[in-house]
Design a protein around this motif. Structure first.
Motif, PDB file in Angstrom:
ATOM      1  N   THR A  10      -9.662   9.232   6.166  1.00 29.89           N
ATOM      2  CA  THR A  10      -9.417  10.673   6.216  1.00 29.89           C
ATOM      3  C   THR A  10      -8.080  10.995   5.568  1.00 29.89           C
ATOM      4  OG1 THR A  10     -10.645  10.725   8.285  1.00 29.89           O
ATOM      5  CG2 THR A  10      -9.345  12.668   7.759  1.00 29.89           C
ATOM      6  N   GLN A  11      -7.083  10.140   5.787  1.00 28.59           N
ATOM      7  CA  GLN A  11      -5.759  10.358   5.203  1.00 28.59           C
ATOM      8  C   GLN A  11      -5.802  10.318   3.678  1.00 28.59           C
ATOM      9  OE1 GLN A  11      -3.047   7.549   6.885  1.00 28.59           O
ATOM     10  NE2 GLN A  11      -2.924   8.627   8.826  1.00 28.59           N
ATOM     11  N   LEU A  12      -6.628   9.438   3.116  1.00 31.80           N
ATOM     12  CA  LEU A  12      -6.732   9.354   1.658  1.00 31.80           C
ATOM     13  C   LEU A  12      -7.503  10.539   1.084  1.00 31.80           C
ATOM     14  CD1 LEU A  12      -7.435   5.569   1.000  1.00 31.80           C
ATOM     15  CD2 LEU A  12      -5.353   6.836   0.476  1.00 31.80           C
ATOM     16  N   GLN A  13      -8.420  11.066   1.861  1.00 37.10           N
ATOM     17  CA  GLN A  13      -9.237  12.173   1.365  1.00 37.10           C
ATOM     18  C   GLN A  13      -8.471  13.487   1.340  1.00 37.10           C
ATOM     19  OE1 GLN A  13     -12.803  12.136   3.741  1.00 37.10           O
ATOM     20  NE2 GLN A  13     -13.443  10.162   2.941  1.00 37.10           N
ATOM     21  N   ARG A  99       8.522 -12.822 -10.186  1.00 34.32           N
ATOM     22  CA  ARG A  99       9.461 -13.063  -9.085  1.00 34.32           C
ATOM     23  C   ARG A  99      10.254 -11.794  -8.754  1.00 34.32           C
ATOM     24  NH1 ARG A  99       7.983 -18.237  -8.384  1.00 34.32           N
ATOM     25  NH2 ARG A  99       9.366 -19.149  -6.885  1.00 34.32           N
ATOM     26  N   SER A 100       9.622 -10.643  -8.957  1.00 32.33           N
ATOM     27  CA  SER A 100      10.254  -9.360  -8.672  1.00 32.33           C
ATOM     28  C   SER A 100       9.384  -8.565  -7.711  1.00 32.33           C
ATOM     29  CB  SER A 100      10.453  -8.563  -9.970  1.00 32.33           C
ATOM     30  OG  SER A 100      10.857  -7.245  -9.676  1.00 32.33           O
ATOM     31  N   TRP A 101       9.842  -8.417  -6.470  1.00 26.39           N
ATOM     32  CA  TRP A 101       9.065  -7.626  -5.517  1.00 26.39           C
ATOM     33  C   TRP A 101       9.101  -6.149  -5.893  1.00 26.39           C
ATOM     34  CZ3 TRP A 101      10.889  -3.697  -2.528  1.00 26.39           C
ATOM     35  CH2 TRP A 101      12.262  -3.599  -2.357  1.00 26.39           C
ATOM     36  N   THR A 102      10.119  -5.731  -6.662  1.00 32.62           N
ATOM     37  CA  THR A 102      10.177  -4.324  -7.057  1.00 32.62           C
ATOM     38  C   THR A 102       9.057  -3.991  -8.049  1.00 32.62           C
ATOM     39  OG1 THR A 102      11.892  -4.831  -8.692  1.00 32.62           O
ATOM     40  CG2 THR A 102      12.618  -4.007  -6.568  1.00 32.62           C
ATOM     41  N   TRP A 103       8.733  -4.907  -8.951  1.00 31.91           N
ATOM     42  CA  TRP A 103       7.597  -4.683  -9.851  1.00 31.91           C
ATOM     43  C   TRP A 103       6.304  -4.612  -9.040  1.00 31.91           C
ATOM     44  CZ3 TRP A 103       7.870  -2.527 -14.241  1.00 31.91           C
ATOM     45  CH2 TRP A 103       8.928  -2.764 -15.097  1.00 31.91           C
ATOM     46  N   CYS A 104       6.214  -5.459  -8.033  1.00 29.95           N
ATOM     47  CA  CYS A 104       5.033  -5.441  -7.164  1.00 29.95           C
ATOM     48  C   CYS A 104       4.948  -4.122  -6.402  1.00 29.95           C
ATOM     49  CB  CYS A 104       5.063  -6.615  -6.190  1.00 29.95           C
ATOM     50  SG  CYS A 104       4.935  -8.217  -7.001  1.00 29.95           S
ATOM     51  N   ALA A 105       6.080  -3.633  -5.918  1.00 27.52           N
ATOM     52  CA  ALA A 105       6.088  -2.364  -5.186  1.00 27.52           C
ATOM     53  C   ALA A 105       5.679  -1.208  -6.099  1.00 27.52           C
ATOM     54  CB  ALA A 105       7.464  -2.113  -4.573  1.00 27.52           C
ATOM     55  N   LEU A 106       6.137  -1.230  -7.331  1.00 23.37           N
ATOM     56  CA  LEU A 106       5.743  -0.185  -8.288  1.00 23.37           C
ATOM     57  C   LEU A 106       4.239  -0.243  -8.575  1.00 23.37           C
ATOM     58  CD1 LEU A 106       8.731  -0.294 -10.782  1.00 23.37           C
ATOM     59  CD2 LEU A 106       8.126   1.586  -9.237  1.00 23.37           C
ATOM     60  N   ALA A 107       3.730  -1.451  -8.776  1.00 24.97           N
ATOM     61  CA  ALA A 107       2.292  -1.607  -9.023  1.00 24.97           C
ATOM     62  C   ALA A 107       1.495  -1.192  -7.782  1.00 24.97           C
ATOM     63  CB  ALA A 107       1.974  -3.055  -9.400  1.00 24.97           C
ATOM     64  N   HIS A 108       1.971  -1.568  -6.605  1.00 26.69           N
ATOM     65  CA  HIS A 108       1.327  -1.215  -5.346  1.00 26.69           C
ATOM     66  C   HIS A 108       1.288   0.306  -5.190  1.00 26.69           C
ATOM     67  CE1 HIS A 108       1.193  -2.325  -0.763  1.00 26.69           C
ATOM     68  NE2 HIS A 108       0.475  -1.259  -1.008  1.00 26.69           N
ATOM     69  N   ALA A 113      -1.658   5.422  -5.491  1.00 24.47           N
ATOM     70  CA  ALA A 113      -1.842   6.722  -6.146  1.00 24.47           C
ATOM     71  C   ALA A 113      -3.259   6.838  -6.711  1.00 24.47           C
ATOM     72  CB  ALA A 113      -0.802   6.902  -7.259  1.00 24.47           C
ATOM     73  N   PHE A 114      -3.745   5.759  -7.286  1.00 26.72           N
ATOM     74  CA  PHE A 114      -5.117   5.749  -7.799  1.00 26.72           C
ATOM     75  C   PHE A 114      -6.123   5.955  -6.662  1.00 26.72           C
ATOM     76  CE2 PHE A 114      -9.028   3.436  -8.839  1.00 26.72           C
ATOM     77  CZ  PHE A 114      -9.436   4.156  -9.952  1.00 26.72           C
ATOM     78  N   ALA A 115      -5.904   5.260  -5.545  1.00 22.77           N
ATOM     79  CA  ALA A 115      -6.803   5.413  -4.393  1.00 22.77           C
ATOM     80  C   ALA A 115      -6.796   6.842  -3.879  1.00 22.77           C
ATOM     81  CB  ALA A 115      -6.408   4.439  -3.282  1.00 22.77           C
ATOM     82  N   ILE A 116      -5.625   7.443  -3.811  1.00 21.98           N
ATOM     83  CA  ILE A 116      -5.533   8.844  -3.359  1.00 21.98           C
ATOM     84  C   ILE A 116      -6.292   9.754  -4.320  1.00 21.98           C
ATOM     85  CG2 ILE A 116      -3.976  10.802  -3.054  1.00 21.98           C
ATOM     86  CD1 ILE A 116      -1.899   8.771  -1.965  1.00 21.98           C
ATOM     87  N   VAL A 118      -8.780   9.063  -6.366  1.00 22.56           N
ATOM     88  CA  VAL A 118     -10.229   8.849  -6.292  1.00 22.56           C
ATOM     89  C   VAL A 118     -10.794   9.420  -4.996  1.00 22.56           C
ATOM     90  CG1 VAL A 118     -12.016   7.067  -6.062  1.00 22.56           C
ATOM     91  CG2 VAL A 118     -10.263   6.856  -7.834  1.00 22.56           C
ATOM     92  N   CYS A 119     -10.112   9.175  -3.901  1.00 28.08           N
ATOM     93  CA  CYS A 119     -10.616   9.593  -2.590  1.00 28.08           C
ATOM     94  C   CYS A 119     -10.502  11.087  -2.355  1.00 28.08           C
ATOM     95  CB  CYS A 119      -9.886   8.847  -1.487  1.00 28.08           C
ATOM     96  SG  CYS A 119     -10.296   7.087  -1.424  1.00 28.08           S
ATOM     97  N   SER A 120      -9.576  11.749  -3.022  1.00 31.56           N
ATOM     98  CA  SER A 120      -9.400  13.176  -2.786  1.00 31.56           C
ATOM     99  C   SER A 120     -10.206  14.046  -3.755  1.00 31.56           C
ATOM    100  CB  SER A 120      -7.925  13.547  -2.821  1.00 31.56           C
ATOM    101  OG  SER A 120      -7.370  13.283  -4.098  1.00 31.56           O
ATOM    102  N   LEU A 121     -11.092  13.435  -4.512  1.00 29.09           N
ATOM    103  CA  LEU A 121     -11.957  14.209  -5.434  1.00 29.09           C
ATOM    104  C   LEU A 121     -12.916  15.085  -4.678  1.00 29.09           C
ATOM    105  CD1 LEU A 121     -12.798  11.578  -8.189  1.00 29.09           C
ATOM    106  CD2 LEU A 121     -11.238  13.494  -8.347  1.00 29.09           C
TER     107      LEU A 121
END
Length: 121
Positions: A10-13, A99-108, A113-116, A118-121
């Motif tokens: 529901t939160q994503l929608q 070896r960069s958690w910041t790159w991972c956080a940006l990708a995450h 954002a993509f999930a939001i 798609v789900c809020s369509l």
């Protein structure tokens, strides 16, 4: 219900500001700091120390961090745990390479954002 919306909470929608703040900033930063820079890095160093510092396969730390990442999402149900395994594996591999958690956080954050979107369509 389509197969995609089956994974949409529901939160994503209908995300409000607080949900967007949590999903786009807080969760990615905290989860990647703990799971990648914490657990995965610790396991990688432990394996290297046991192997005399020689390079070796990182399969164990990658798979364990992927599983833990999935389990962090159990509050949303088992379908969400399964849904985040592939993205979690991608993030674990990104961390192994960069070896960069910041790159991972940006990708995450981008994945959330993509999930939001798609789900809020």
């Amino acid at each position: 219900m389509s197969s995609i919306t089956h994974f949409c909470s529901t939160q994503l929608q209908a995300p409000d500001f607080a949900v967007c703040l949590r999903l786009l900033l807080l969760s990615p930063a905290l989860e990647e700091c703990v799971v990648r820079a914490g657990l995965q890095e610790w396991m990688t160093r432990q394996l290297a120390a046991r192997n005399g510092g020689l390079p070796l396969t990182q399969g164990g730390p990658v798979l364990v961090s992927t599983a833990v990442f999935g389990l962090l999402h159990i509050g949303s149900g088992w379908q969400h745990v399964l849904a985040v395994l592939a993205p979690g594996l991608a993030l674990a591999l990104l961390y192994q390479r960069s070896r960069s958690w910041t790159w991972c956080a940006l990708a995450h954050s981008g994945m959330n954002a993509f999930a939001i979107s798609v789900c809020s369509l």
